[in-house]
Design an enzyme around this catalytic site. Structure first.
Site, PDB file in Angstrom:
ATOM      1  N   SER A  68      -2.959   4.512  15.862  1.00 40.78           N
ATOM      2  CA  SER A  68      -3.310   3.171  15.416  1.00 40.78           C
ATOM      3  C   SER A  68      -3.745   2.353  16.626  1.00 40.78           C
ATOM      4  CB  SER A  68      -2.114   2.498  14.746  1.00 40.78           C
ATOM      5  OG  SER A  68      -1.702   3.198  13.603  1.00 40.78           O
ATOM      6  N   ARG A  76      -6.995  11.596   9.217  1.00 46.77           N
ATOM      7  CA  ARG A  76      -6.022  11.205  10.247  1.00 46.77           C
ATOM      8  C   ARG A  76      -4.614  11.661   9.892  1.00 46.77           C
ATOM      9  NH1 ARG A  76      -4.417   5.142  12.226  1.00 46.77           N
ATOM     10  NH2 ARG A  76      -3.140   5.178  10.352  1.00 46.77           N
ATOM     11  N   LYS A 133     -14.515  -3.412  12.532  1.00 43.88           N
ATOM     12  CA  LYS A 133     -13.418  -2.494  12.185  1.00 43.88           C
ATOM     13  C   LYS A 133     -13.576  -2.127  10.714  1.00 43.88           C
ATOM     14  CE  LYS A 133      -8.380  -1.984  12.372  1.00 43.88           C
ATOM     15  NZ  LYS A 133      -8.172  -1.654  10.944  1.00 43.88           N
ATOM     16  N   CYS A 137      15.708  -0.456 -20.640  1.00 41.64           N
ATOM     17  CA  CYS A 137      14.461  -1.216 -20.767  1.00 41.64           C
ATOM     18  C   CYS A 137      13.261  -0.267 -20.661  1.00 41.64           C
ATOM     19  CB  CYS A 137      14.399  -2.268 -19.664  1.00 41.64           C
ATOM     20  SG  CYS A 137      12.825  -3.122 -19.539  1.00 41.64           S
ATOM     21  N   LYS A 179      -7.727  -8.727  14.310  1.00 43.52           N
ATOM     22  CA  LYS A 179      -7.620  -8.885  12.859  1.00 43.52           C
ATOM     23  C   LYS A 179      -8.191 -10.233  12.443  1.00 43.52           C
ATOM     24  CE  LYS A 179      -5.214  -6.436  10.533  1.00 43.52           C
ATOM     25  NZ  LYS A 179      -5.508  -5.268   9.665  1.00 43.52           N
ATOM     26  N   ASP A 181      -1.789  -7.145   3.026  1.00 47.71           N
ATOM     27  CA  ASP A 181      -1.658  -6.781   4.434  1.00 47.71           C
ATOM     28  C   ASP A 181      -0.884  -7.839   5.211  1.00 47.71           C
ATOM     29  OD1 ASP A 181      -3.002  -4.454   4.082  1.00 47.71           O
ATOM     30  OD2 ASP A 181      -4.623  -4.891   5.488  1.00 47.71           O
ATOM     31  N   ALA A 182      -1.130  -9.123   4.885  1.00 48.43           N
ATOM     32  CA  ALA A 182      -0.438 -10.198   5.597  1.00 48.43           C
ATOM     33  C   ALA A 182       1.068 -10.114   5.378  1.00 48.43           C
ATOM     34  CB  ALA A 182      -0.972 -11.551   5.136  1.00 48.43           C
ATOM     35  N   CYS A 189      13.748 -10.496 -20.827  1.00 47.78           N
ATOM     36  CA  CYS A 189      12.864  -9.475 -20.266  1.00 47.78           C
ATOM     37  C   CYS A 189      11.621  -9.324 -21.138  1.00 47.78           C
ATOM     38  CB  CYS A 189      13.599  -8.138 -20.174  1.00 47.78           C
ATOM     39  SG  CYS A 189      12.532  -6.759 -19.679  1.00 47.78           S
TER      40      CYS A 189
END
EC number: 6.5.1.2
Length: 663
Positions: free
Chosen positions: A78, A126, A105, A412, A294, A30-31, A389
């Site tokens: 929101s 929602r 919340k 790949c 928050k 989220d940050a 890889c």
């Protein structure tokens, strides 16, 4: 990269991250998501004339795709975010003398419960804020705390959050160690997306109310009292008379978050009086009478046991931390993101270190740093990025300032699976009946390698696999058949061409290209002539569409449409169009004056285009009209006045549209 390109890149990234989040498979913490939003917001503030249109910052929620769609009586918006005491104080200053309730919340899935004459008639998610999904059957079967009847006549709407309690989550995972749930939030969302309540019967959810809408006199003016009178629990609410009391309540909620039986990611401040809350009104995407505070990310320490390197659909190779299990934010974490090798070096992270694991926003964990490098024993091991890889063994390359690693081998295996999953995603072909696990199994069996291979699958071939029955196989084939009408725009999205975003695909569809093959043949010079497509994007399109030409031919041969769809074309201009020849910019929240319902900006722009206008995203010397809705930004008004652009209220344009019979 100039500011305009960066703004478009960030806007497209936000759309991608939101889609993944609401599909229950978030891509970043989220940050990190908030940082992307904050950067876009800052760039738009500095360059308002470059604001994207549509602007993802003006939109809320997820696309509604499951069950029957239901339009909300009023938008489910929101909440405005806050992270400092000063922002809390400013909220109280906006509403002097008004008491405020502060509550946790909750981190679950928002629902609207509709009662008519005392009986529950509908439960709706929602969704995108305007339209949600009807989940009444699932709520009745699986969600506790939702009364079937209430003692209030008329229409009553209760909004709240459906959550999976931590105790339920832990008990379920203990009983199903082979198929554990990821975290309570994802579990709640997944449960209410189920096709059949019987398949998720052990996943009980709990409903907590946070909003109430009734006819005048239908319930107490105080929110908490009104909910209690209906027999509906709200998350613990504290009445606060001023900012100091509210900040103390927020601190108490944060300190006690680990003692709760449900996950939270902040606190909500809301006007306690329902009439005052309604009178406060809304902005374009948030109510004025509420605020979301928050919390800082929750952190725990654990040992970094190993690092693996995962390959994405475009060949990007990212480091993943394998951790000694640690309980953070209501779930046991065993892996976390490390972003890229530059982050690893900057934070001096080594295998064997005791590290800080942060679960930002209580969703995606990431390694924030080393707890104390001075306490290393010498047994720690440097994290060495791969030179080959990890999937196909081909040499890797470094790209960009962050020195991100890429596998450039188009064959790949890991990239193949990721690309197939992307082709089947909602934004592209939308083959919703075949999930990522089955795509991976089909690829491992050699049945799927390219998107065109989906269209050779048969029910008989699918039935050869264990755990695919007649019903599942039929659904898979039907889903594949529906996807054949994918069209130019979504096919281009599905091919996952580097630097070509969803916005790029939309612009090409509206620029006069009849098919994806025509885009492939266009050449860089013609592509650069398309609005907002720069030389790098054009070069990438030419390179990769040339490489993919055989695949385009296979898709055509197997009945897949790559032609532009009517819905993606510019609208047909009406005769006697009232805005003919005008270049217009739309700003602010738009509402239909006949119903009062909010209208999405792209929808209103399309109406203006039908009226003969050319819709632009930013004010310039070429703009004829700035059409203003509610909550218009001062910067756009100032720029329009400076440039001598005519400013008209949306009501004027609506009147012209109605008179021309365009609505």
């Amino acid at each position: 990269m100039d500011a305009g390109e960066r703004i478009r890149e960030l806007a497209d990234r936000i759309v991608e991250l939101r889609t993944a989040y609401y599909e229950g498979a978030p891509l970043v913490a989220d940050a990190e998501y908030d940082a992307v939003e904050d950067e876009l917001r800052a760039l738009i503030a500095a360059h308002p004339e470059l604001a994207p249109d549509p602007n993802p910052l003006d939109q809320v929620g997820a696309p509604a795709v499951l069950h029957a769609p239901v339009r909300h009586s009023r938008p489910m918006l929101s909440l405005e975010k806050a992270t400092t005491p000063e922002q809390v104080a400013a909220f109280f200053e906006r509403f002097p003398g008004q008491p405020v309730v502060v509550m946790p919340k909750l981190d679950g899935l928002s629902l609207a419960l509709v009662y008519e004459d005392g009986r529950l008639v509908r439960a709706v998610t929602r969704g995108d804020g305007t339209t949600g999904d009807d989940v009444t059957m699932l709520v009745r079967a699986l969600v506790d705390g939702v009364p079937e009847q209430i003692d209030v006549p008329g229409r009553v709407e209760v909004r709240g959050e459906a959550v999976m309690l931590r105790s339920t989550f832990l008990a379920y995972n203990a009983a199903h160690p082979d198929k554990p749930l990821i975290n309570p939030r994802n579990a709640a969302a997944g449960t209410l997306r189920a096709k059949d309540p019987a398949t998720v019967a052990e996943r009980r959810l709990r409903f907590f109310g946070f909003d109430l809408d009734t006819a005048e006199g239908g319930a107490a003016a105080d929110l908490g009292e009104g909910l209690r009178a209906l027999g509906i629990a709200g998350a613990a609410m504290r009445m606060c008379a001023d900012a100091e009391q509210a900040q103390a309540a927020i601190t108490d909620i944060e300190r006690g978050r680990n003692d709760l039986d449900y996950d939270i990611d902040g606190a909500v401040l809301r006007l306690a009086d329902r009439d005052a809350y309604a009178a406060a009104g809304t902005r374009s995407n948030s109510p004025r009478g509420a605020l979301a505070f928050k919390f800082a990310a929750e952190e725990k320490t654990t040992v970094l046991e190993a690092v693996t390197w995962d390959v994405g659909k475009t060949g990007k190779i990212v480091p993943v931390a394998r951790l000694e299990p640690v309980f953070v934010g209501g779930t046991t974490v065993t892996k976390a993101t490390l972003a890229n090798q530059q982050v690893i070096r900057a934070r001096d992270i080594k295998v064997g270190d005791t590290v800080l694991v942060r679960r930002a926003g209580d969703v995606i964990p990431f390694v924030a740093g080393v707890l104390d490098a001075s306490k290393r024993t010498g047994a720690e091991v440097e994290i060495v990025p791969p030179t080959e890889c990890p999937s196909c063994g081909q040499p890797v390359t470094e790209q960009g300032n962050s020195r991100e690693l890429f596998c450039t081998n188009a064959s790949c295996p890991a990239q193949t699976v990721r690309r197939l999953i992307h082709w089947a995603s909602r934004a592209a072909a939308d083959i919703d009946a075949i999930g990522g696990v089955w795509i991976e199994r089909l690829a491992e069996a050699g049945i799927l390698e390219n998107p065109s291979d989906f269209y050779t699958l048969t029910k008989e071939r699918l039935l050869e696999f264990d755990r695919i029955g007649e019903v599942s196989a039929t659904r898979m084939i039907e889903s594949i058949d529906r996807s054949r009408d994918v069209g130019l725009r979504r096919a281009l999205i599905g091919l996952a061409i580097p630097m070509a975003s969803e916005g790029t695909a939309a612009r090409l569809a509206r620029a006069g290209f009849a098919s994806l093959e025509e885009v492939a043949d266009a050449g860089e010079e013609r592509l650069v002539a398309v609005e907002d497509i720069g030389p790098k994007v054009a070069a990438s399109l030419v390179e990769h569409l040339t490489r993919l030409r055989p695949e385009l031919e296979r898709l055509r041969e197997r009945g897949v449409s790559l032609d532009v769809r009517e819905e993606d074309l510019p609208p047909v201009v009406a005769a006697g169009a009232p805005l003919a020849g005008k270049t217009v910019v739309v700003t602010g929240a738009i509402s239909d004056p006949r119903s009062g319902e909010k209208v999405a900006r792209p929808t209103f722009q399309r109406l203006c285009e039908k009226a003969g206008a050319t819709a632009a995203s930013s004010v310039s010397a070429n703009t004829d009209l700035l059409i203003t809705g509610a909550g218009v930004g001062e910067s756009k008004l100032a720029k329009a006045e400076k440039l001598g652009v005519e400013i008209v209220d949306q009501a004027t344009i609506w009147a012209q549209l109605i008179e021309a019979k365009l609505v």
